[in-house]
Design a protein around this motif. Structure first.
Motif, PDB file in Angstrom:
ATOM      1  N   GLY A 319     -69.159-111.082  11.929  1.00  0.00           N
ATOM      2  CA  GLY A 319     -70.458-110.491  12.226  1.00  0.00           C
ATOM      3  C   GLY A 319     -71.167-109.912  11.019  1.00  0.00           C
ATOM      4  O   GLY A 319     -72.386-110.075  10.859  1.00  0.00           O
ATOM      5  N   ALA A 320     -70.432-109.221  10.156  1.00  0.00           N
ATOM      6  CA  ALA A 320     -71.048-108.612   8.972  1.00  0.00           C
ATOM      7  C   ALA A 320     -71.651-109.681   8.063  1.00  0.00           C
ATOM      8  O   ALA A 320     -72.732-109.488   7.482  1.00  0.00           O
ATOM      9  N   LEU A 321     -70.964-110.807   7.936  1.00  0.00           N
ATOM     10  CA  LEU A 321     -71.476-111.914   7.115  1.00  0.00           C
ATOM     11  C   LEU A 321     -72.788-112.438   7.681  1.00  0.00           C
ATOM     12  O   LEU A 321     -73.754-112.678   6.939  1.00  0.00           O
ATOM     13  N   ARG A 322     -72.859-112.597   9.004  1.00  0.00           N
ATOM     14  CA  ARG A 322     -74.090-113.102   9.620  1.00  0.00           C
ATOM     15  C   ARG A 322     -75.239-112.115   9.449  1.00  0.00           C
ATOM     16  O   ARG A 322     -76.381-112.508   9.190  1.00  0.00           O
ATOM     17  N   ILE A 323     -74.949-110.828   9.609  1.00  0.00           N
ATOM     18  CA  ILE A 323     -75.983-109.808   9.438  1.00  0.00           C
ATOM     19  C   ILE A 323     -76.531-109.832   8.018  1.00  0.00           C
ATOM     20  O   ILE A 323     -77.757-109.819   7.803  1.00  0.00           O
ATOM     21  N   CYS A 324     -75.645-109.868   7.044  1.00  0.00           N
ATOM     22  CA  CYS A 324     -76.094-109.877   5.647  1.00  0.00           C
ATOM     23  C   CYS A 324     -76.894-111.125   5.333  1.00  0.00           C
ATOM     24  O   CYS A 324     -77.926-111.064   4.649  1.00  0.00           O
ATOM     25  N   ASN A 325     -76.462-112.269   5.832  1.00  0.00           N
ATOM     26  CA  ASN A 325     -77.191-113.510   5.568  1.00  0.00           C
ATOM     27  C   ASN A 325     -78.611-113.441   6.119  1.00  0.00           C
ATOM     28  O   ASN A 325     -79.575-113.829   5.440  1.00  0.00           O
ATOM     29  N   ARG A 326     -78.770-112.956   7.340  1.00  0.00           N
ATOM     30  CA  ARG A 326     -80.094-112.914   7.958  1.00  0.00           C
ATOM     31  C   ARG A 326     -80.984-111.869   7.269  1.00  0.00           C
ATOM     32  O   ARG A 326     -82.178-112.101   7.063  1.00  0.00           O
ATOM     33  N   THR A 327     -80.395-110.733   6.913  1.00  0.00           N
ATOM     34  CA  THR A 327     -81.192-109.690   6.264  1.00  0.00           C
ATOM     35  C   THR A 327     -81.610-110.106   4.864  1.00  0.00           C
ATOM     36  O   THR A 327     -82.778-109.947   4.472  1.00  0.00           O
ATOM     37  N   LEU A 328     -80.687-110.650   4.096  1.00  0.00           N
ATOM     38  CA  LEU A 328     -81.015-111.088   2.741  1.00  0.00           C
ATOM     39  C   LEU A 328     -82.047-112.212   2.763  1.00  0.00           C
ATOM     40  O   LEU A 328     -82.932-112.268   1.909  1.00  0.00           O
ATOM     41  N   SER A 329     -81.933-113.098   3.745  1.00  0.00           N
ATOM     42  CA  SER A 329     -82.911-114.185   3.873  1.00  0.00           C
ATOM     43  C   SER A 329     -84.301-113.620   4.127  1.00  0.00           C
ATOM     44  O   SER A 329     -85.292-114.085   3.536  1.00  0.00           O
ATOM     45  N   LEU A 330     -84.381-112.602   5.001  1.00  0.00           N
ATOM     46  CA  LEU A 330     -85.675-111.971   5.280  1.00  0.00           C
ATOM     47  C   LEU A 330     -86.256-111.331   4.029  1.00  0.00           C
ATOM     48  O   LEU A 330     -87.451-111.487   3.729  1.00  0.00           O
ATOM     49  N   VAL A 331     -85.434-110.601   3.285  1.00  0.00           N
ATOM     50  CA  VAL A 331     -85.913-109.921   2.076  1.00  0.00           C
ATOM     51  C   VAL A 331     -86.395-110.953   1.055  1.00  0.00           C
ATOM     52  O   VAL A 331     -87.433-110.760   0.408  1.00  0.00           O
ATOM     53  N   GLU A 332     -85.654-112.055   0.901  1.00  0.00           N
ATOM     54  CA  GLU A 332     -86.079-113.095  -0.031  1.00  0.00           C
ATOM     55  C   GLU A 332     -87.419-113.696   0.395  1.00  0.00           C
ATOM     56  O   GLU A 332     -88.295-113.955  -0.438  1.00  0.00           O
ATOM     57  N   GLN A 333     -87.616-113.924   1.685  1.00  0.00           N
ATOM     58  CA  GLN A 333     -88.881-114.464   2.175  1.00  0.00           C
ATOM     59  C   GLN A 333     -90.039-113.529   1.879  1.00  0.00           C
ATOM     60  O   GLN A 333     -91.122-113.955   1.475  1.00  0.00           O
ATOM     61  N   GLU A 334     -89.797-112.214   2.063  1.00  0.00           N
ATOM     62  CA  GLU A 334     -90.858-111.255   1.785  1.00  0.00           C
ATOM     63  C   GLU A 334     -91.182-111.218   0.282  1.00  0.00           C
ATOM     64  O   GLU A 334     -92.331-111.054  -0.100  1.00  0.00           O
ATOM     65  N   ARG A 335     -90.165-111.394  -0.537  1.00  0.00           N
ATOM     66  CA  ARG A 335     -90.413-111.438  -1.983  1.00  0.00           C
ATOM     67  C   ARG A 335     -91.322-112.603  -2.357  1.00  0.00           C
ATOM     68  O   ARG A 335     -92.236-112.486  -3.142  1.00  0.00           O
ATOM     69  N   TRP A 336     -91.011-113.793  -1.772  1.00  0.00           N
ATOM     70  CA  TRP A 336     -91.797-114.988  -2.111  1.00  0.00           C
ATOM     71  C   TRP A 336     -93.223-114.894  -1.572  1.00  0.00           C
ATOM     72  O   TRP A 336     -94.153-115.482  -2.138  1.00  0.00           O
TER      73      TRP A 336
END
Length: 338
Positions: A319-336
């Motif tokens: 679960g922790a891996l999935r949470i981090c993947n989704r959160t980091l993906s969101l942050v990267e999208q906001e950066r772009w």
């Protein structure tokens, strides 16, 4: 990237919030990110969280002022929040400044976040009141964060012994209902080696040791052991509260007699009972009730097999891996997008 985690833990409020956010911190650190803990309990955070996290001592659990000031000075990339006093207003003020992921066990207050996380069994059944844009929803045990020491063991096949030879007793960081001595006595006369775990905030170690001396059963009493996950994994049977540890036991496939000890564990207890994932007792159960439940588990290997398989199928430890993947993906999208 730099993540800030807002969480507390103590013998009065429990240690589950630090335990599950530390699972997120471990993954972020492994990937080379920075992690800072904003907490009103820095000593507990230092003891329970990875060594490489930074600590931000806070003096007030309910006010966001200190954390907002720190964010303004240090410009982290995103925040995880896992603390009951962080209400909707607190969340809203944080979200205005930084992408925000909120871990929340219930739907009693509205959520204002970019990511909503609830890894509990009942999470998808709740109706959430959302403020602002709809968050990414990470709901149910697929998104349950467990520490790396547990997730690695969850990938292994636990031993099967009939009759059971090893049992573990654990009632959280402080055992606020003093159930450990009662449970030790409930094992009296069984041919099982017992490990009674005394949490870091428990004040009943003496009474636990007295109970261990009084029973005709081999009992080892350990206070806050460093190999706690391995102890849970090695056990053929556990007696536990319905807090964060019950989910670790499910992931490890350890059949459990579970007892809720605080109000916010009742939903977990009901879900365990409905899904037949454990033997669940009411919190006011007597020693004789605990003993009956233990003997039921011992005498019915088919029941323990059912709980073992059901737990591992329900909580896979990732679960922790999935949470981090989704959160980091969101942050990267906001950066772009900026």
């Amino acid at each position: 990237m730099h993540a800030v985690i807002r969480a507390d833990g103590s013998d009065t409020i429990g240690y589950g919030h630090l335990a599950r956010t530390s699972a997120l911190a471990e993954i972020l650190l492994e990937r080379g990110h920075r992690v800072s803990y904003a907490t009103t309990t820095p000593e507990s955070a230092e003891r329970m969280c990875p060594q490489d996290v930074g600590l931000i001592p806070l003096s007030d659990r309910t006010s966001p002022a200190e954390l907002l000031d720190w964010i303004g000075e240090n410009d982290p990339d995103f925040a995880f929040v896992d603390a009951y006093p962080v209400d909707t207003n607190y969340q809203s003020l944080l979200r205005e400044r930084i992408p925000l992921a909120v871990l929340q066990d219930d739907a009693q207050q509205a959520v204002c976040a970019d990511v909503l996380i609830n890894g509990n069994l009942y999470a998808e059944e709740l109706e959430y009141d959302i403020v602002g844009d709809e968050p990414i929803r990470c709901l149910g045990p697929k998104y349950l964060p467990v520490r790396s020491s547990i997730s690695s063991l969850a990938q292994k096949l636990p031993a099967w012994r009939q009759p059971p030879q090893k049992a573990v007793i654990t009632f959280g960081g402080s055992d606020i209902k003093n159930l450990t001595p009662r449970t030790v006595r409930a094992f009296d006369g069984t041919d099982i080696s017992i490990t009674a775990v005394v949490g870091p905030g428990s004040s009943n170690e003496r009474s636990v040791r007295d109970a261990a001396s009084a029973v005709d059963t081999e009992v080892t009493v350990l206070r806050d052991p460093t190999d706690f996950g391995q102890i849970l994994f090695d056990a053929d049977l556990a007696v536990s509260a319905c807090g964060s540890t019950i989910y670790e036991l499910l992931a490890l496939g350890t059949p459990t007699v579970s007892i809720p000890v605080v109000d916010n564990q009742r939903l977990i207890a009901e879900s365990l009972r409905e899904r037949e994932l454990a033997i669940v007792l009411d919190e006011d159960r007597k020693q004789s009730d605990i003993r009956s439940a233990i003997h039921r588990s011992i005498k019915h290997p088919d029941l323990r097999t059912k709980h073992r398989c059901g737990g591992r199928e329900t909580v896979d430890g990732r679960g922790a891996l999935r949470i981090c993947n989704r959160t980091l993906s969101l942050v990267e999208q906001e950066r772009w997008s900026q």
